[in-house]
Design a protein around this motif. Structure first.
Motif, PDB file in Angstrom:
ATOM      1  N   CYS A  86      -3.799   1.695  -3.538  1.00  0.00           N
ATOM      2  CA  CYS A  86      -3.238   2.061  -2.233  1.00  0.00           C
ATOM      3  C   CYS A  86      -4.300   1.998  -1.148  1.00  0.00           C
ATOM      4  O   CYS A  86      -4.100   1.368  -0.099  1.00  0.00           O
ATOM      5  CB  CYS A  86      -2.629   3.456  -2.315  1.00  0.00           C
ATOM      6  N   SER A 110       0.825  -1.199   0.000  1.00  0.00           N
ATOM      7  CA  SER A 110       0.000   0.000   0.000  1.00  0.00           C
ATOM      8  C   SER A 110       0.864   1.256   0.000  1.00  0.00           C
ATOM      9  O   SER A 110       0.592   2.204  -0.745  1.00  0.00           O
ATOM     10  CB  SER A 110      -0.923  -0.008   1.213  1.00  0.00           C
ATOM     11  N   VAL A 111       1.898   1.267   0.809  1.00  0.00           N
ATOM     12  CA  VAL A 111       2.794   2.433   0.862  1.00  0.00           C
ATOM     13  C   VAL A 111       3.514   2.620  -0.472  1.00  0.00           C
ATOM     14  O   VAL A 111       3.665   3.740  -0.965  1.00  0.00           O
ATOM     15  CB  VAL A 111       3.794   2.289   2.030  1.00  0.00           C
ATOM     16  N   TRP A 120      -4.631  -0.858   1.879  1.00  0.00           N
ATOM     17  CA  TRP A 120      -4.572  -0.385   3.265  1.00  0.00           C
ATOM     18  C   TRP A 120      -5.791  -0.873   4.043  1.00  0.00           C
ATOM     19  O   TRP A 120      -5.687  -1.309   5.186  1.00  0.00           O
ATOM     20  CB  TRP A 120      -4.466   1.135   3.304  1.00  0.00           C
ATOM     21  N   PHE A 141       2.441   1.694  -3.470  1.00  0.00           N
ATOM     22  CA  PHE A 141       1.470   2.244  -4.420  1.00  0.00           C
ATOM     23  C   PHE A 141       1.201   3.714  -4.133  1.00  0.00           C
ATOM     24  O   PHE A 141       1.027   4.517  -5.049  1.00  0.00           O
ATOM     25  CB  PHE A 141       0.160   1.457  -4.392  1.00  0.00           C
ATOM     26  N   GLY A 142       1.170   4.080  -2.862  1.00  0.00           N
ATOM     27  CA  GLY A 142       0.964   5.475  -2.502  1.00  0.00           C
ATOM     28  C   GLY A 142       2.103   6.361  -2.971  1.00  0.00           C
ATOM     29  O   GLY A 142       1.883   7.474  -3.461  1.00  0.00           O
TER      30      GLY A 142
END
Length: 65
Positions: A55, A12-13, A59, A15-16
């Motif tokens: 993201c 997730s991080v 999450w 992708f962020g």
């Protein structure tokens, strides 16, 4: 870090961070040449939307895992 929750958070991080890079490209509008031709900004907007959705989705999945 061997838990699914940790892996989902790391993904997730990542992708962020990629989404933030695309957001920078949208606002800074640097000239990007592909084969000598300028690349339009709309693919970056599309990538930003897809990366932001991934993201947020990952999450939220990590909170359930």
């Amino acid at each position: 870090m061997n838990t699914p929750r940790g892996g989902l958070r790391v993904a997730s991080v990542l992708f962020g961070l990629m989404a933030l890079g695309q957001l920078w490209r949208v606002f800074a509008t640097p000239e990007v040449l592909v084969g000598g031709a300028p690349m339009p900004v709309w693919p970056s907007v599309l990538a930003l939307i897809i990366l932001a959705i991934l993201c947020i989705w990952l999450w939220r999945l990590s909170n359930r895992a």
